[in-house]
Design a protein around this motif. Structure first.
Motif, PDB file in Angstrom:
ATOM      1  N   HIS A  69       0.824  -1.227   0.000  1.00  0.00           N
ATOM      2  CA  HIS A  69       0.000   0.000   0.000  1.00  0.00           C
ATOM      3  C   HIS A  69       0.850   1.267   0.000  1.00  0.00           C
ATOM      4  CE1 HIS A  69      -2.272  -3.236   2.275  1.00  0.00           C
ATOM      5  NE2 HIS A  69      -2.810  -3.198   1.074  1.00  0.00           N
ATOM      6  N   CYS A  70       1.948   1.243  -0.750  1.00  0.00           N
ATOM      7  CA  CYS A  70       2.831   2.412  -0.773  1.00  0.00           C
ATOM      8  C   CYS A  70       2.279   3.552  -1.631  1.00  0.00           C
ATOM      9  CB  CYS A  70       4.215   1.996  -1.282  1.00  0.00           C
ATOM     10  SG  CYS A  70       4.242   1.645  -3.060  1.00  0.00           S
ATOM     11  N   ARG A  71       1.314   3.285  -2.467  1.00  0.00           N
ATOM     12  CA  ARG A  71       0.624   4.275  -3.303  1.00  0.00           C
ATOM     13  C   ARG A  71       1.438   4.721  -4.530  1.00  0.00           C
ATOM     14  NH1 ARG A  71      -4.005   6.161  -1.434  1.00  0.00           N
ATOM     15  NH2 ARG A  71      -3.963   7.792  -3.026  1.00  0.00           N
ATOM     16  N   LEU A  84      -6.330   2.926  -4.300  1.00  0.00           N
ATOM     17  CA  LEU A  84      -6.358   2.239  -3.006  1.00  0.00           C
ATOM     18  C   LEU A  84      -7.566   2.737  -2.232  1.00  0.00           C
ATOM     19  CD1 LEU A  84      -2.667   2.222  -1.749  1.00  0.00           C
ATOM     20  CD2 LEU A  84      -4.212   0.268  -1.691  1.00  0.00           C
ATOM     21  N   GLU A 108       7.325  -3.916  -5.033  1.00  0.00           N
ATOM     22  CA  GLU A 108       7.091  -5.255  -4.467  1.00  0.00           C
ATOM     23  C   GLU A 108       6.746  -6.294  -5.530  1.00  0.00           C
ATOM     24  OE1 GLU A 108       7.726  -5.446  -1.401  1.00  0.00           O
ATOM     25  OE2 GLU A 108       7.711  -3.319  -0.905  1.00  0.00           O
ATOM     26  N   ALA A 110       4.104  -6.410  -7.089  1.00  0.00           N
ATOM     27  CA  ALA A 110       2.728  -6.818  -6.771  1.00  0.00           C
ATOM     28  C   ALA A 110       1.800  -6.677  -7.979  1.00  0.00           C
ATOM     29  CB  ALA A 110       2.201  -5.963  -5.613  1.00  0.00           C
ATOM     30  N   LEU A 111       2.326  -6.065  -9.048  1.00  0.00           N
ATOM     31  CA  LEU A 111       1.503  -5.899 -10.256  1.00  0.00           C
ATOM     32  C   LEU A 111       2.140  -6.686 -11.400  1.00  0.00           C
ATOM     33  CD1 LEU A 111       0.851  -2.051 -10.007  1.00  0.00           C
ATOM     34  CD2 LEU A 111      -0.775  -3.881  -9.509  1.00  0.00           C
TER      35      LEU A 111
HETATM   36  S1  SF4 Z   1       0.775  -2.373  -6.055  1.00  0.00           S
HETATM   37 FE1  SF4 Z   1       2.913  -1.922  -5.686  1.00  0.00          FE
HETATM   38  S2  SF4 Z   1       3.133   0.256  -6.160  1.00  0.00           S
HETATM   39 FE2  SF4 Z   1       0.954  -0.156  -5.928  1.00  0.00          FE
HETATM   40  S3  SF4 Z   1       0.511   0.324  -3.813  1.00  0.00           S
HETATM   41 FE3  SF4 Z   1       0.946  -1.867  -3.902  1.00  0.00          FE
HETATM   42  S4  SF4 Z   1       3.114  -2.031  -3.477  1.00  0.00           S
HETATM   43 FE4  SF4 Z   1       2.738   0.124  -3.976  1.00  0.00          FE
END
Ligand code: SF4
Ligand code: SF4
Length: 291
Positions: A69-71, A84, A108, A110-111
């Motif tokens: 959730h680093c945005r 988010l 991360e 994450a995508l």
């Molecule tokens: S998907 Fe990645 S960049 Fe986006 S909020 Fe999550 S960790 Fe951060």
């Protein structure tokens, strides 16, 4: 050379002109329908479609388990296609423009890249002439990505063969229309001598003149309405390259799906002269370029 047949609004006879030009074009070419929301050129040309290719676009798929959730992705996306809500990461594929930035920036991993189907490209032929048509998926809002893919694949093909392209462009002056004409050599604007035709012709000129292309007018249903469109063309130094007379017989031929250039000798002569003017205009440009 690439020539686009465009119009400030639908219903002016743009596809009729594109089909008739295709019927008389004197040198090898590809007939291309980039009016991907309503591709109708095939109804006139009756191509043999050899294969259909699905076209998609990369969109992000989130792995919630990895997201911290680093945005970073949310702040990067200019199209609000990822957001988010509290600690829930949401992606909106329909709003995504496929730039891939969020996937690249995520610290991360994450995508990852998923696919959103944009539509189809239909490849075929009309006799010895190549044919290509884009068709947007029903419900898909953005046509330019599909059009870009269509143009890029076509260009790859044509880099191997020296052929012209005749493009049936989307009507109007919005993003898809500009996208279809922006890398052509000549724009043929189809209009009609009515207040509506004139209004939309003015819009089309405002949108296309800054592109700095050769541009000429085809006046469809000439004899109908007023002569204001002539005065406008004169004031803007826009040549009228062809006039298709207003007649019930021509309207019926069109309604029955006839290619006008094949319908009568008189109409064929109009389109032969139009193709000669387009080619001559381009020849002059090439000569000036090499002078
Ligand atoms: S998907 Fe990645 S960049 Fe986006 S909020 Fe999550 S960790 Fe951060
Ligand atoms: S790929 Fe580009 S447009 Fe699509 S969600 Fe990511 S940043 Fe936004």
């Amino acid at each position: 050379m690439k020539v686009a047949i465009a119009s400030g609004k639908g219903g002016t006879g743009k596809t009729t002109v594109a089909a008739s030009l295709a019927a008389v074009w004197p040198q090898p070419f590809y007939a291309v329908d980039l009016d991907v929301e309503e591709p109708n050129l095939r109804l006139f040309l009756n191509p043999n479609v050899h294969f259909v290719e699905k076209v998609g676009m990369e969109v992000p798929v989130a792995d919630e388990r990895k997201c911290t959730h680093c945005r970073a992705c949310v702040e990067l996306c200019q199209f609000n296609a990822i957001s988010l809500l509290g600690e829930t990461l949401m992606t909106f594929p329909e709003m995504c423009h496929g730039c891939g930035g969020c996937i690249a920036i995520c610290p991360e991993n994450a995508l990852s890249a998923g696919q959103r189907e944009l539509g189809e490209l239909h490849w075929g032929s009309v006799g010895s002439t190549g044919f290509m048509m884009g068709r947007l998926r029903v419900g898909e809002a953005m046509s330019p990505p599909l059009m870009r893919e269509a143009k890029s694949k076509l260009q790859t093909l044509l880099n191997r063969k020296n052929q012209d392209i005749i493009i049936d462009a989307p009507p109007g002056v919005s993003c898809p229309a500009v996208n279809a004409v922006m890398d052509t050599d000549v724009i043929v604007l189809v209009t009609e001598p009515t207040p509506f035709g004139l209004y939309d012709l003015k819009l089309a000129c405002d949108a296309f003149v800054p592109l700095n292309k050769r541009m000429g007018i085809v006046l469809n249903r000439a004899g109908l309405g007023t002569d204001e469109v002539y005065r406008f063309c004169e004031s803007r130094h826009l040549p009228i390259w062809a006039e298709i007379p207003y007649s019930r017989e021509i309207a019926e031929a069109y309604a029955n799906g006839h290619v006008l250039a094949d319908y009568s000798q008189e109409l064929r002569s109009i389109f032969v002269a139009l193709s000669s003017k387009i080619l001559a205009t381009h020849r002059v440009d090439l000569e000036n370029c090499h002078a």
